[in-house]
Each structure stands twice: as C-alpha cells, then as structure tokens.
Design a protein around this motif. Structure first.
Motif, PDB file in Angstrom:
ATOM      1  N   THR A  38       0.836  -1.202   0.000  1.00 53.47           N
ATOM      2  CA  THR A  38       0.000   0.000   0.000  1.00 53.47           C
ATOM      3  C   THR A  38       0.865   1.244   0.000  1.00 53.47           C
ATOM      4  O   THR A  38       0.570   2.228  -0.689  1.00 53.47           O
ATOM      5  N   LEU A  39       1.945   1.223   0.782  1.00 55.70           N
ATOM      6  CA  LEU A  39       2.872   2.353   0.781  1.00 55.70           C
ATOM      7  C   LEU A  39       3.492   2.540  -0.601  1.00 55.70           C
ATOM      8  O   LEU A  39       3.678   3.672  -1.067  1.00 55.70           O
ATOM      9  N   ALA A  40       3.812   1.438  -1.252  1.00 54.93           N
ATOM     10  CA  ALA A  40       4.369   1.523  -2.603  1.00 54.93           C
ATOM     11  C   ALA A  40       3.361   2.136  -3.566  1.00 54.93           C
ATOM     12  O   ALA A  40       3.717   2.963  -4.423  1.00 54.93           O
ATOM     13  N   ALA A  41       2.103   1.735  -3.430  1.00 55.24           N
ATOM     14  CA  ALA A  41       1.064   2.313  -4.281  1.00 55.24           C
ATOM     15  C   ALA A  41       0.930   3.811  -4.027  1.00 55.24           C
ATOM     16  O   ALA A  41       0.722   4.600  -4.966  1.00 55.24           O
ATOM     17  N   LEU A  42       1.062   4.219  -2.765  1.00 54.29           N
ATOM     18  CA  LEU A  42       1.027   5.638  -2.424  1.00 54.29           C
ATOM     19  C   LEU A  42       2.146   6.388  -3.154  1.00 54.29           C
ATOM     20  O   LEU A  42       1.924   7.464  -3.722  1.00 54.29           O
ATOM     21  N   ALA A  43       3.332   5.811  -3.149  1.00 52.15           N
ATOM     22  CA  ALA A  43       4.458   6.441  -3.845  1.00 52.15           C
ATOM     23  C   ALA A  43       4.199   6.530  -5.347  1.00 52.15           C
ATOM     24  O   ALA A  43       4.455   7.573  -5.973  1.00 52.15           O
ATOM     25  N   LEU A  44       3.693   5.467  -5.916  1.00 51.17           N
ATOM     26  CA  LEU A  44       3.453   5.436  -7.357  1.00 51.17           C
ATOM     27  C   LEU A  44       2.376   6.438  -7.771  1.00 51.17           C
ATOM     28  O   LEU A  44       2.517   7.138  -8.785  1.00 51.17           O
ATOM     29  N   GLU A  45       1.315   6.513  -6.996  1.00 49.65           N
ATOM     30  CA  GLU A  45       0.245   7.451  -7.336  1.00 49.65           C
ATOM     31  C   GLU A  45       0.690   8.896  -7.136  1.00 49.65           C
ATOM     32  O   GLU A  45       0.335   9.782  -7.913  1.00 49.65           O
ATOM     33  N   GLN A  46       1.483   9.137  -6.091  1.00 47.34           N
ATOM     34  CA  GLN A  46       1.971  10.495  -5.866  1.00 47.34           C
ATOM     35  C   GLN A  46       2.886  10.964  -7.001  1.00 47.34           C
ATOM     36  O   GLN A  46       2.931  12.163  -7.302  1.00 47.34           O
ATOM     37  N   HIS A  47       3.571  10.046  -7.609  1.00 48.47           N
ATOM     38  CA  HIS A  47       4.426  10.417  -8.744  1.00 48.47           C
ATOM     39  C   HIS A  47       3.591  11.095  -9.828  1.00 48.47           C
ATOM     40  O   HIS A  47       3.994  12.135 -10.385  1.00 48.47           O
ATOM     41  N   GLY A  48       2.427  10.526 -10.111  1.00 53.14           N
ATOM     42  CA  GLY A  48       1.551  11.121 -11.105  1.00 53.14           C
ATOM     43  C   GLY A  48       0.943  12.433 -10.647  1.00 53.14           C
ATOM     44  O   GLY A  48       0.814  13.387 -11.425  1.00 53.14           O
ATOM     45  N   VAL A  49       0.570  12.491  -9.380  1.00 50.36           N
ATOM     46  CA  VAL A  49      -0.051  13.700  -8.833  1.00 50.36           C
ATOM     47  C   VAL A  49       0.920  14.878  -8.882  1.00 50.36           C
ATOM     48  O   VAL A  49       0.573  15.979  -9.333  1.00 50.36           O
ATOM     49  N   ILE A  50       2.140  14.642  -8.410  1.00 50.40           N
ATOM     50  CA  ILE A  50       3.124  15.723  -8.322  1.00 50.40           C
ATOM     51  C   ILE A  50       3.433  16.295  -9.701  1.00 50.40           C
ATOM     52  O   ILE A  50       3.472  17.521  -9.902  1.00 50.40           O
ATOM     53  N   ALA A  51       3.660  15.428 -10.670  1.00 55.06           N
ATOM     54  CA  ALA A  51       3.990  15.894 -12.016  1.00 55.06           C
ATOM     55  C   ALA A  51       2.840  16.696 -12.623  1.00 55.06           C
ATOM     56  O   ALA A  51       3.052  17.756 -13.235  1.00 55.06           O
ATOM     57  N   ALA A  52       1.621  16.203 -12.446  1.00 56.12           N
ATOM     58  CA  ALA A  52       0.464  16.892 -13.019  1.00 56.12           C
ATOM     59  C   ALA A  52       0.219  18.231 -12.328  1.00 56.12           C
ATOM     60  O   ALA A  52      -0.054  19.239 -12.985  1.00 56.12           O
ATOM     61  N   ASP A  53       0.302  18.241 -10.993  1.00 56.64           N
ATOM     62  CA  ASP A  53       0.042  19.479 -10.261  1.00 56.64           C
ATOM     63  C   ASP A  53       1.073  20.547 -10.607  1.00 56.64           C
ATOM     64  O   ASP A  53       0.737  21.742 -10.700  1.00 56.64           O
ATOM     65  N   ARG A  54       2.321  20.146 -10.794  1.00 53.73           N
ATOM     66  CA  ARG A  54       3.339  21.134 -11.143  1.00 53.73           C
ATOM     67  C   ARG A  54       2.989  21.836 -12.452  1.00 53.73           C
ATOM     68  O   ARG A  54       3.077  23.066 -12.563  1.00 53.73           O
ATOM     69  N   ARG A  55       2.580  21.072 -13.441  1.00 53.05           N
ATOM     70  CA  ARG A  55       2.211  21.679 -14.721  1.00 53.05           C
ATOM     71  C   ARG A  55       0.980  22.575 -14.567  1.00 53.05           C
ATOM     72  O   ARG A  55       0.890  23.647 -15.186  1.00 53.05           O
ATOM     73  N   SER A  56       0.034  22.152 -13.738  1.00 53.39           N
ATOM     74  CA  SER A  56      -1.160  22.968 -13.509  1.00 53.39           C
ATOM     75  C   SER A  56      -0.802  24.287 -12.830  1.00 53.39           C
ATOM     76  O   SER A  56      -1.323  25.352 -13.190  1.00 53.39           O
ATOM     77  N   PHE A  57       0.092  24.235 -11.854  1.00 51.98           N
ATOM     78  CA  PHE A  57       0.474  25.461 -11.152  1.00 51.98           C
ATOM     79  C   PHE A  57       1.233  26.416 -12.079  1.00 51.98           C
ATOM     80  O   PHE A  57       1.050  27.635 -12.002  1.00 51.98           O
ATOM     81  N   LEU A  58       2.055  25.865 -12.942  1.00 51.92           N
ATOM     82  CA  LEU A  58       2.763  26.715 -13.903  1.00 51.92           C
ATOM     83  C   LEU A  58       1.770  27.403 -14.852  1.00 51.92           C
ATOM     84  O   LEU A  58       1.924  28.580 -15.194  1.00 51.92           O
ATOM     85  N   HIS A  59       0.747  26.662 -15.264  1.00 54.62           N
ATOM     86  CA  HIS A  59      -0.256  27.255 -16.145  1.00 54.62           C
ATOM     87  C   HIS A  59      -1.037  28.341 -15.420  1.00 54.62           C
ATOM     88  O   HIS A  59      -1.320  29.408 -15.988  1.00 54.62           O
ATOM     89  N   LEU A  60      -1.372  28.098 -14.164  1.00 55.44           N
ATOM     90  CA  LEU A  60      -2.078  29.113 -13.381  1.00 55.44           C
ATOM     91  C   LEU A  60      -1.207  30.355 -13.200  1.00 55.44           C
ATOM     92  O   LEU A  60      -1.716  31.482 -13.235  1.00 55.44           O
ATOM     93  N   ALA A  61       0.087  30.145 -12.996  1.00 54.83           N
ATOM     94  CA  ALA A  61       0.999  31.290 -12.859  1.00 54.83           C
ATOM     95  C   ALA A  61       1.012  32.114 -14.147  1.00 54.83           C
ATOM     96  O   ALA A  61       0.979  33.358 -14.098  1.00 54.83           O
ATOM     97  N   GLU A  62       1.039  31.455 -15.286  1.00 57.12           N
ATOM     98  CA  GLU A  62       1.033  32.165 -16.568  1.00 57.12           C
ATOM     99  C   GLU A  62      -0.266  32.931 -16.764  1.00 57.12           C
ATOM    100  O   GLU A  62      -0.263  34.092 -17.205  1.00 57.12           O
ATOM    101  N   ARG A  63      -1.383  32.294 -16.433  1.00 58.32           N
ATOM    102  CA  ARG A  63      -2.678  32.958 -16.581  1.00 58.32           C
ATOM    103  C   ARG A  63      -2.775  34.163 -15.658  1.00 58.32           C
ATOM    104  O   ARG A  63      -3.276  35.225 -16.047  1.00 58.32           O
ATOM    105  N   ALA A  64      -2.308  33.994 -14.411  1.00 63.37           N
ATOM    106  CA  ALA A  64      -2.382  35.086 -13.441  1.00 63.37           C
ATOM    107  C   ALA A  64      -1.541  36.270 -13.897  1.00 63.37           C
ATOM    108  O   ALA A  64      -1.968  37.426 -13.799  1.00 63.37           O
ATOM    109  N   ALA A  65      -0.346  35.992 -14.399  1.00 61.35           N
ATOM    110  CA  ALA A  65       0.512  37.070 -14.879  1.00 61.35           C
ATOM    111  C   ALA A  65      -0.137  37.800 -16.050  1.00 61.35           C
ATOM    112  O   ALA A  65      -0.098  39.033 -16.132  1.00 61.35           O
ATOM    113  N   ALA A  66      -0.746  37.051 -16.946  1.00 65.98           N
ATOM    114  CA  ALA A  66      -1.397  37.659 -18.105  1.00 65.98           C
ATOM    115  C   ALA A  66      -2.631  38.455 -17.714  1.00 65.98           C
ATOM    116  O   ALA A  66      -2.992  39.429 -18.387  1.00 65.98           O
TER     117      ALA A  66
END
Length: 218
Positions: A38-66
């Motif tokens: 279960t801990l391994a599954a937590l690590a694997l799922e977080q890998h996807g979450v972290i990568a996706a959230d980073r891209r989302s935050f970068l997009h929000l930063a671009e939108r906010a600046a614009a």
C-alpha cells in the motif's frame, strides 16, 4: 465590514475541514497496519499527482501574470517550485517501498487517485487565479496534517530513514512564505473585486472530496 484575506482564509479552511472519518488509510499507517504494498502504491500514485500538479500550477501562474494578478502568479510559481522539490524527495520514499523503474513503468494509475490532479488541471483552465488560490490553500491544511502523521509512522513503525521520509516532512513543515503569498493573492483578489467566494468554496469542497477519493482508492 468587509473581511480581510486572513479572515477569509481562516474561515474557508475551517468550513472545508474534512470529516475525520473520511480518511481511512492514514490511521492505518499511523498504527503501522498498512502493508508495504500500500505504501508503494502511495508512492506510485503520488508520482503522477506531483507531475500533473506542477504543470497545472505553472499554467495558473502564466494565466495570473497575463491577467494582471502578480500576487497570484507568485503564489503559483512557488507551488510549482515546491512540486519540483517534492518530486526529488519522492524518489527516496519510493525506493524504500521497493519501487524500481520496472515497477513504476508497469503501474496502472488508479482513477480514484488521479481524480484530484485532474480537477486541479480543470481549475488551471477554468478558475480565476484568486479563486484557485483560496480553494487550494484551504485544502493544503488537511494534506499537511496527513503528511506529518505519515512521516512519524514511517519512522516509528516501518523503520524508514529520514531521507525516505523527506517527501512527507516537506509537506508537513510550516510554510510561512507560501502562507504570506496566499494571503497577498487573496487580498488582491478581494480588493480588485476578482474573487468569488462562493465559487472558491465550491472548488475547495470538490478538492476535499477528490482528496478523500485518493486515500479511499489506495
């Protein structure tokens, strides 16, 4: 009398606090009763979450600046930088759980776990940046508490090293700079009439629901 950003953040966070019974996994980890798979599954799922959230935050930063919202842009850039640091720390946790490259490549993500980052991506495309700041900040409080509990349990029940616990330590630690940036962004949204409290609470409620789905799916 109009509320300040600090007051709005505090009340919204309290209103959106999750039901203590909603998360069934963290108490199991806290007792050392969750399996290492279960801990391994937590690590694997977080890998996807972290990568996706980073891209989302970068997009929000671009939108906010614009959109002329520099306070929101600064907040989201800080979040994106944090996700990059978290991704590095996640590697040690995954290794301690026995996750190697082959296992990571073969992992089929759980829909219930990936609903949260999918909704963050929706916010990145559709929510006004100040509304997203408020909803996300309200959600972070519960996540930080979960991480603090997990970090302690990994050390006491599973014998994980400090390095292996670093991912959870990172999110459990107070982040006064991020809090100040969130406050500034929300205040600017209030002052400029660009923050919709009703929508932000709706977004926050959905974020909390999707986070509960994450833990239940695991």
């Amino acid at each position: 009398m109009r509320r300040t950003a600090r007051e709005l953040l505090a009340t919204t966070t309290a209103q959106l606090a999750p039901d203590p019974q909603a998360n069934r996994l963290v108490p199991l980890i806290a007792r050392g009763a969750a399996s290492r798979d279960t801990l391994a599954a937590l690590a694997l799922e977080q890998h996807g979450v972290i990568a996706a959230d980073r891209r989302s935050f970068l997009h929000l930063a671009e939108r906010a600046a614009a959109d002329g919202a520099p306070q929101s842009a600064a907040f989201f850039r800080t979040l994106a930088d944090g996700e990059a640091l978290a991704a590095e720390r996640l590697k040690s946790f995954a290794a301690a759980c026995g996750v190697d490259g082959e296992r990571a490549a073969a992992h089929d993500p759980l829909p219930g776990c990936q609903a949260y980052p999918a909704y963050v991506a929706w916010l990145a495309l559709n929510a006004s940046p100040p509304d997203a700041v408020l909803s996300l900040t309200a959600n972070f409080s519960a996540w930080g508490g979960y991480c603090a509990t997990i970090a302690e349990a990994l050390r006491s029940h599973y014998g994980f090293s400090d390095e292996a616990c670093g991912f959870f330590d990172f999110f459990a630690e107070p982040a006064p700079d991020v809090d100040e940036q969130a406050t500034a962004a929300v205040q600017a949204g209030l002052d400029g009439g660009r923050l919709n409290e009703e929508l932000a609470r709706r977004y926050g409620r959905l974020l909390q629901t999707y986070e509960a789905m994450f833990w239940s799916a695991l």
